[in-house]
Design a protein around this motif. Structure first.
Motif, short mmCIF file in Angstrom:
data_model
loop_
_atom_site.label_atom_id
_atom_site.label_comp_id
_atom_site.label_asym_id
_atom_site.label_seq_id
_atom_site.Cartn_x
_atom_site.Cartn_y
_atom_site.Cartn_z
N ILE A 1 64.54 7.30 20.79
CA ILE A 1 64.30 8.74 20.63
C ILE A 1 65.11 9.28 19.45
O ILE A 1 64.58 9.96 18.57
N GLU A 2 66.39 8.93 19.44
CA GLU A 2 67.27 9.41 18.37
C GLU A 2 66.80 8.87 17.01
O GLU A 2 66.72 9.61 16.02
N ALA A 3 66.41 7.60 16.98
CA ALA A 3 65.94 7.00 15.73
C ALA A 3 64.69 7.70 15.24
O ALA A 3 64.56 8.01 14.04
N ALA A 4 63.74 7.98 16.16
CA ALA A 4 62.50 8.63 15.76
C ALA A 4 62.78 10.03 15.21
O ALA A 4 62.19 10.46 14.22
N TYR B 1 56.37 1.00 16.32
CA TYR B 1 55.82 2.27 15.82
C TYR B 1 55.78 2.18 14.30
O TYR B 1 56.82 2.19 13.65
N ASN B 2 54.60 2.08 13.72
CA ASN B 2 54.50 1.99 12.27
C ASN B 2 54.44 3.39 11.68
O ASN B 2 53.44 4.09 11.80
N LEU B 3 55.52 3.79 11.05
CA LEU B 3 55.63 5.15 10.53
C LEU B 3 55.33 5.18 9.05
O LEU B 3 55.58 4.23 8.32
N SER B 4 54.80 6.33 8.61
CA SER B 4 54.64 6.53 7.18
C SER B 4 54.63 8.03 6.90
O SER B 4 54.86 8.83 7.80
N SER B 5 54.37 8.36 5.66
CA SER B 5 54.51 9.77 5.28
C SER B 5 53.27 10.27 4.56
O SER B 5 52.63 9.53 3.81
N TYR B 6 52.91 11.51 4.83
CA TYR B 6 51.86 12.17 4.07
C TYR B 6 52.47 13.08 3.00
O TYR B 6 51.91 13.26 1.94
N ILE C 1 58.20 14.16 19.94
CA ILE C 1 58.60 14.14 18.53
C ILE C 1 57.39 13.98 17.62
O ILE C 1 57.23 14.70 16.65
N TYR C 2 56.54 13.02 17.95
CA TYR C 2 55.33 12.78 17.16
C TYR C 2 54.10 13.08 18.01
O TYR C 2 53.83 12.35 18.97
#
Lengths: 160, 413
Positions: free
Chosen positions: A40-43, A72-77, A106-107
């Protein structure tokens, strides 16, 4: 930004939570291993740093090690530099106790993706407001079809 | 909506939380749209309405779920290509290309330059065909039957081009590991240029009859508004994202094949409503036409050269090489059937007509994948219905549904 800078940046964001970082082939995908309790903290920190959506939630079953690996594969717009890369936040959970916490608060993107992981692997995401199967009907979801011990029956193609 | 009661038919003995159903509030009315609605395809949206205002919407997917992720684990690597393209048959090249590229990453090879141009060629042909398909369905939703027939007729132009190039109208299985299956036939680029000219003229016709039509505008303007920050938060993708003011396209942000050498723009609209999404798609067709022109020029300038990576091409018997020189067909070698991919993980994404598709591919060194995770554009866009529909009138639902260009088989995988 090259991949070394990205790794350094992620290490800076997550500081002591990082257990291991692997850069995969192609130099555009890194996998960051963290502890289950820190997710949770990392996200939260990753989202603040500009990784604004979950591209994809992948679960892989490793029966030999007795774990499910949740990535969880994260990326950015919104950040052009980060959008070139995918950062996988990964942690293991034991196979005999498939429970973890949701990232839904969070997401928002985690909504349907966690439901998919739930129906295919039987992993419960605690705190998810609507933990139901998404694509499968409940009796099929009960069989947890994407686990490795679910064997696909092959029918012979010859006429008997 | 209040309280939770134990579920209905047949699921009572299951201890799954999913077998619960909700009791709806006293003054609400529940309406099931689909899964056999003439427009929606194999998807259901359960909406709860107060009067005719939607207060809650629940997308219910999965009617055409084909367990692709599981099936790919019991098939050899090459057999997964025809499997995955069933997600969106008219967009087959775009949908399978990231998978092919992910496996190429693991193999450590790259397609020859000519094959890269040929992949881009089919990708853009597919993209236009898929946009026209979407326009046709959208026309049905809005009761505009001309806009149904025209794009469907014009789509035939692109489908025939794809057939001439690959041998199949849909599901072409064109990109394979290390290259593509066929070179362009003689006279193809002339026909392509003719099709580009025709399409430009037709876009003008569409503008007159549909895009600038006051009836259509009044149904679409200000409807289904997705603000920029919500679009990012929901992780929606493709033209829907760009119509909300986010400049993100995999072809630009993470260029693959030869997209970084081509001259094209990523159109962006700031309005974020259903009408902006229509304009967005029209602009994207124009950009695809621009790309196709450049690819046609490149193909005219360059002689026929191998379209498969050396690693595979060197195993080809002399007869195969003769067939390739004479007819431009590369018959696949036996090595594809027994291909083993080195251990490792790869992540690859690509821009399909409806948005970004991503593949997580993991190999443990055997002749089948250990895990393939697919997340397609429509699966990501489905979240929109849950968060955008509430607050709209029921009559706006077809306009919003159609403007998102949701495609059930792609979402269900």
């Amino acid at each position: 930004m090259n991949v070394e800078e990205l790794v350094a940046k992620v290490k800076e964001i997550l500081s002591d939570m990082v257990k291991d970082v692997v850069v995969h082939k192609g130099n555009d995908y890194i996998e960051v291993e963290i502890d289950k309790d820190n997710i949770i903290e990392a996200a939260k920190r990753m989202k603040q740093a500009g990784f604004d959506h979950i591209k994809d939630l992948t679960v892989v079953d490793y029966p030999k090690d007795g774990v499910f690996r949740i990535i969880y594969n994260l990326s950015s717009y919104s950040n052009r530099e980060l959008s070139y890369y995918i950062v996988g936040l990964a942690y293991n959970i034991p196979r005999d106790k498939p429970e973890t916490v949701t990232l839904y608060p969070i997401y928002t993107t985690a909504d349907f993706q966690e439901r998919e992981a739930y129906e295919a692997f039987g992993i419960t995401f605690k705190g998810h407001p609507d933990m139901r199967p998404l694509l499968l009907s409940p009796p099929v979801a009960e069989m947890k079809p994407l686990r490795k011990d679910f064997v696909v029956k092959e029918e012979p193609i010859d006429l008997k | 909506m209040s309280g939770i009661v134990r579920g209905t038919v047949g699921f009572n003995d299951l201890k799954l939380p999913g077998a619960w159903t909700r009791k709806i509030g006293k003054d609400l009315y529940e309406v099931f749209i689909g899964p056999q609605h003439p427009g929606s395809g194999h998807m259901r949206i359960i909406i709860r309405v107060d009067g005719d205002i939607i207060v809650e919407a629940e997308p219910d997917m999965g009617y055409v779920h084909r367990t692709m992720e599981k099936l790919s684990e019991v098939r050899t690597w090459i057999k997964s290509i025809p499997l995955f393209e069933r997600m969106a048959i008219h967009d087959a090249c775009n949908v399978t290309l990231p998978y092919v590229r992910a496996v190429e990453k693991l193999l450590g090879i790259e397609a020859p330059e000519r094959a890269k141009y040929l992949r881009v060629l089919l990708c853009e042909i597919n993209r236009i065909a898929a946009f026209l398909y979407g326009f046709g369905i959208f026309g049905v939703f809005l009761g505009h039957s001309t806009m149904y027939m025209w794009p469907f007729g014009d789509r035939e132009v692109w489908v025939e081009l794809a057939e001439w190039l690959t041998g199949a109208r849909l599901t072409h299985t064109y990109p394979v590991f290390g290259g593509v299956r066929r070179d362009v036939p003689a006279g193809f680029t002339d026909a392509l240029r003719k099709a580009i000219r025709y399409m430009r003229r037709r876009l003008e016709d569409y503008r007159k009859i549909f895009v600038d039509n006051p009836v259509i505008r009044s149904r679409l303007e200000g409807v289904g508004y997705i603000p920029r920050n919500l679009a990012i938060e929901l992780g929606i993708t493709g033209p829907n994202l760009r119509a909300s003011g986010v400049k993100y396209d995999v072809r630009m942000n993470h260029p693959y094949e030869v997209y970084d050498q081509l001259d094209f723009e990523i159109p962006v609209f700031q309005e974020g409503d259903a009408y902006a999404r229509v304009l967005q798609r029209v602009e994207e067709i124009k950009q695809s036409l621009r790309i196709l022109e450049q690819v046609a020029d490149w193909l005219d300038k360059h002689e026929r050269s191998p379209i498969l990576h050396d690693r595979f091409w060197k195993t080809a018997p002399p007869l195969y090489k003769k067939v390739f020189q004479e007819q431009g067909r590369a018959k696949l070698m036996a090595v594809y059937a027994i291909l083993k991919v080195p251990k490792g993980k790869a992540y690859e994404r690509g821009e399909t007509a409806r948005g970004e598709i991503s593949y997580y591919v993991e190999s443990d060194g055997k002749n089948t994948p250990y895990r393939v995770r697919i997340h397609s554009a429509s699966a990501r866009n489905a979240l929109v219905y849950k968060y955008i529909l509430p607050g709209h009138r029921v009559m706006d639902l077809p306009a919003i549904y159609g403007s998102i260009d949701y495609f059930p088989p792609e979402a269900d995988r």
